[in-house]
Design an enzyme around this catalytic site. Structure first.
Site, short mmCIF file in Angstrom:
data_model
loop_
_atom_site.label_atom_id
_atom_site.label_comp_id
_atom_site.label_asym_id
_atom_site.label_seq_id
_atom_site.Cartn_x
_atom_site.Cartn_y
_atom_site.Cartn_z
N HIS A 170 0.85 -1.19 0.00
CA HIS A 170 0.00 0.00 0.00
C HIS A 170 0.89 1.24 0.00
CE1 HIS A 170 -3.19 2.72 0.51
NE2 HIS A 170 -3.91 2.10 1.43
N TYR A 210 -0.72 7.43 3.29
CA TYR A 210 -0.13 6.61 4.34
C TYR A 210 1.40 6.64 4.22
CZ TYR A 210 -4.94 5.27 5.14
OH TYR A 210 -6.28 5.32 5.40
#
Length: 317
Positions: free
Chosen positions: A155, A160
């Site tokens: 990811h 993030y």
């Protein structure tokens, strides 16, 4: 290196009129033989008390959306106990590995192909802490394979940890991980390298969102696409440069096509696709596969509905 040819939208529409729905055509992704090109996008769900995936709910959610030869990507799954939010699943401990196993088995029993999305939400890191985070991703990838997953998706999107390093807007570091584009992409590529060495490039994908919170998205997207070729990973999954506000899709002039052309492996696109735009994207070779999130959430039998051209349930915002 793959040779990509591209059609105009009108040519794509003509092509679709002569053939089976492009989204429902088979595709070979490395060693995986996909029956269609409709991918379940990663969808955060919560409810993983103590960061342990809950087999009952997980089996129901994922098996309900599994088709034979279909690709599913799991919800974001933490690589350590400092990497995630409350009630989201992790895969750093043996208890978590064991909890994932019946969920993965349920997908495999229906003939699905299941990748675990590895996630770190981000925190301020000292330079000497970064190798430890890279190793957390490596161990999580190994644990994913032990749990039975067919591979992992790193990811690297949506603000993030990895995305925080990639973007100049969020990376104010002054060490070898900040400043230049090459430095900002260093963490992402170190994680890719570690995971490839641990489980093999044929089991590794990455998700990126170059157009979110980024003043120079093409530079980041193209640099990453080209750099990833050196690792020969299975796929690159990118988010379209468009967003939806209160049910309204906003198209922008930018495109993922330059990144698609630059990357040698399988390319997955996501971002407010419906059946028509997904079919057109595949028909015009803008992408190999299309990931659906909210539509798949509201319609667990989404590939069958596309096949029948059946009405779709509306999703809630």
């Amino acid at each position: 290196m793959f040779e990509h040819t591209y059609m105009t939208e009108k040519e794509g529409e003509k092509q679709m009129g002569k053939m089976q729905s492009p989204l429902l055509s088979p595709y070979k992704m490395g060693k995986f033989k996909l029956a269609h090109r409709v991918v379940l996008a990663p969808l955060s769900r919560g409810g993983s008390f103590g960061n342990i995936p809950q087999p009952h709910g997980g089996i129901f959610h994922y098996s309900q959306r599994t088709t034979k030869g279909g690709l599913l990507i799991s919800e974001a799954t933490g690589v350590s106990n400092t990497a995630q939010c409350r009630e989201t699943p992790g895969i750093w401990s043996q208890n978590q590995v064991e909890a994932w196993k019946p969920i993965v088995d349920a997908v495999h029993e229906k003939g699905g192909i299941f990748f675990c999305q590895l996630w770190h939400v981000g925190r301020k890191l000292k330079t000497e802490e970064i190798p430890l985070v890279v190793d957390e991703f490596r161990v999580a990838a190994r644990n994913s394979i032990e749990a039975g997953f067919d591979g992992v998706e790193i990811h690297g999107a949506y603000g993030y940890l990895i995305d925080q390093f990639l973007k100049a807007e969020t990376n104010n570091r002054t060490d070898q991980y900040g400043g230049s584009l090459e430095n900002r992409c260093r963490l992402a590529l170190e994680i890719v390298d570690a995971i490839v060495k641990e489980i093999g490039a044929d089991k590794v994908g990455i998700r990126l969102s170059p157009f979110s919170n980024n003043s120079n998205p093409n530079a980041v997207g193209l640099y990453m696409a080209r750099s990833l070729n050196a690792y020969n990973i299975l796929y690159c999954h990118m988010i379209q440069p468009r967003m939806k506000y209160l049910g309204k899709k906003v198209d922008r002039p930018q495109s993922l096509v330059p990144m698609r052309k630059a990357f040698n492996g399988t390319f997955i696109s996501a971002g407010e696709y419906d059946m028509e735009s997904g079919n057109n994207a595949v028909a015009t070779n803008q992408t190999d596969l299309v990931a659906y999130g909210r539509l798949f959430l509201a319609n667990p039998d989404l590939p069958k509905r596309f096949e029948l051209n059946a009405p779709l349930n509306k999703y809630e915002f």
